[in-house]
Design an enzyme around this catalytic site. Structure first.
Site, short mmCIF file in Angstrom:
data_model
loop_
_atom_site.label_atom_id
_atom_site.label_comp_id
_atom_site.label_asym_id
_atom_site.label_seq_id
_atom_site.Cartn_x
_atom_site.Cartn_y
_atom_site.Cartn_z
N GLU A 49 0.82 -1.21 0.00
CA GLU A 49 0.00 0.00 0.00
C GLU A 49 0.86 1.26 0.00
OE1 GLU A 49 -3.08 0.42 -0.57
OE2 GLU A 49 -3.54 -1.72 -0.65
N TYR A 132 -7.00 6.20 4.28
CA TYR A 132 -7.04 5.20 3.21
C TYR A 132 -6.19 3.98 3.56
CZ TYR A 132 -5.68 2.46 -0.71
OH TYR A 132 -5.40 1.37 -1.50
N ASP A 150 -9.63 4.54 -2.89
CA ASP A 150 -8.49 5.05 -3.63
C ASP A 150 -9.00 5.71 -4.92
OD1 ASP A 150 -9.02 2.96 -5.43
OD2 ASP A 150 -6.89 2.50 -5.71
N CYS A 205 -12.41 0.29 -15.83
CA CYS A 205 -12.95 1.65 -15.76
C CYS A 205 -11.81 2.63 -15.51
CB CYS A 205 -13.99 1.72 -14.64
SG CYS A 205 -15.02 3.21 -14.70
N CYS A 212 -16.06 -0.30 -21.65
CA CYS A 212 -17.38 -0.63 -21.12
C CYS A 212 -17.86 -2.02 -21.56
CB CYS A 212 -18.39 0.43 -21.53
SG CYS A 212 -18.01 2.08 -20.88
N CYS A 215 -17.04 -4.37 -18.91
CA CYS A 215 -17.44 -4.01 -17.55
C CYS A 215 -18.65 -4.81 -17.10
CB CYS A 215 -17.77 -2.52 -17.49
SG CYS A 215 -18.25 -1.97 -15.84
N CYS A 221 -24.53 1.34 -15.18
CA CYS A 221 -23.66 2.50 -15.01
C CYS A 221 -24.40 3.79 -15.36
CB CYS A 221 -22.42 2.36 -15.89
SG CYS A 221 -21.32 3.80 -15.82
#
Length: 304
Positions: A49, A132, A150, A205, A212, A215, A221
């Site tokens: 991270e 975060y 994030d 995305c 798309c 997706c 969406c």
């Protein structure tokens, strides 16, 4: 009320539909990354991270593997001088992250017996860890229920639920409310959702070239259904590097990383032609604790 404000608290799509679709997609398409494997443990998750902030996976992977081979536990890193963390950070960029990770390792060793704490509040109290990172470690390492926001997740939520192309520059209270509203109640499902929505933003995305057709939630969406309206906020500018103080700092640090001991001022002067900018960059590195000046006009990576 504008659509983005209304949808921030009242998602138009049933969250369970999003959960099932995105988590199912993740099960088939998730990348096999070392910090996702069980053997990584909480320390491996935390290291990843820190490294992944503003840095792509491809650049992180080799440094991550070398780091964990050298310092498999927080106490191993804590036993070294902070300058060694900066040296091992290499060219990942934003090297203050290395110092913060070293500081977190020291605190984990001193306060928690060398084990990364599972408690969100204790994680948040560690040096260099914000909301975060604390949520990410608690979720990804310990399977807890936290909203992990994030850049990738924020973009997915902005498009799929709020109906805009990009999220605001900085995380807003409305985004946090939306993330909590979308969070599954079950802890294990919530942790999986956090990882899955992040991966969707990273692979499908994306900021510039969303696909798309791949997706799993394209049919729900809000942004796609609205005809993909163009971004109406401030112009989004890519970060520049060439000629900036960041570039100068990087060159100065490269000299120090490659040296086995201290280096003279003349060695640093040789890496950048413009003396005022070079001096400013060096002063900044000293102020940030990344470089330690010595009395004889030499410099080295920090030893304490």
């Amino acid at each position: 009320m504008p659509m983005n404000e209304k949808n921030a608290t009242n998602p138009p799509t049933e969250p369970a539909v999003l959960h099932e679709s995105v988590i199912g997609w993740f099960g088939e398409h998730a990348r096999d990354l070392p910090w996702r494997r069980p053997e990584a443990g909480a320390w491996g998750v935390m290291v990843s991270e820190f490294m992944l902030q503003q840095t792509p996976v491809s650049r992180v992977l080799p440094v991550y593997e070398q780091w964990l081979a050298r310092w498999p536990r927080p106490a191993d890193l804590a036993a070294e001088a902070p300058g060694e963390a900066v040296r091992a950070w290499g060219r990942l960029g934003y090297p203050r992250r290395a110092l913060r990770l070293h500081g977190a390792a020291l605190a984990i060793t001193e306060r928690h017996g060398g084990d990364v704490p599972a408690d969100h509040g204790q994680l948040l109290s560690l040096p260099g860890i914000g909301e975060y990172t604390a949520a990410a470690v608690a979720s990804f390492a310990y399977g807890q229920r936290h909203a992990v926001l994030d850049t990738n997740v924020r973009r997915v939520f902005a498009r799929a639920v709020t109906g805009v192309q990009y999220p605001p520059t900085a995380t807003t209270a409305a985004e946090r409310r939306l993330a909590r509203a979308l969070l599954p109640e079950d802890e294990a499902t919530a942790a999986r959702w956090a990882a899955a929505s992040m991966e969707l933003g990273a692979l499908v995305c994306t900021a510039k070239n969303e696909t798309c057709l791949r997706c799993p939630i394209a049919a729900q969406c809000a942004w796609r259904l609205a005809g993909k309206p163009a971004h109406e906020g401030p112009a989004r500018r890519g970060q520049t590097y060439a000629g900036t103080d960041r570039q100068v700092r990087g060159r100065l640090l490269a000299v120090l990383r490659d040296a086995t001991g201290s280096v003279p001022q003349s060695a640093l002067d040789a890496v950048w032609h413009e003396p005022v900018q070079r001096a400013r960059a060096l002063d900044g590195l000293v102020a940030d604790g990344l470089v330690e000046p010595l009395d004889d006009g030499f410099y080295r990576l920090p030893q304490s």
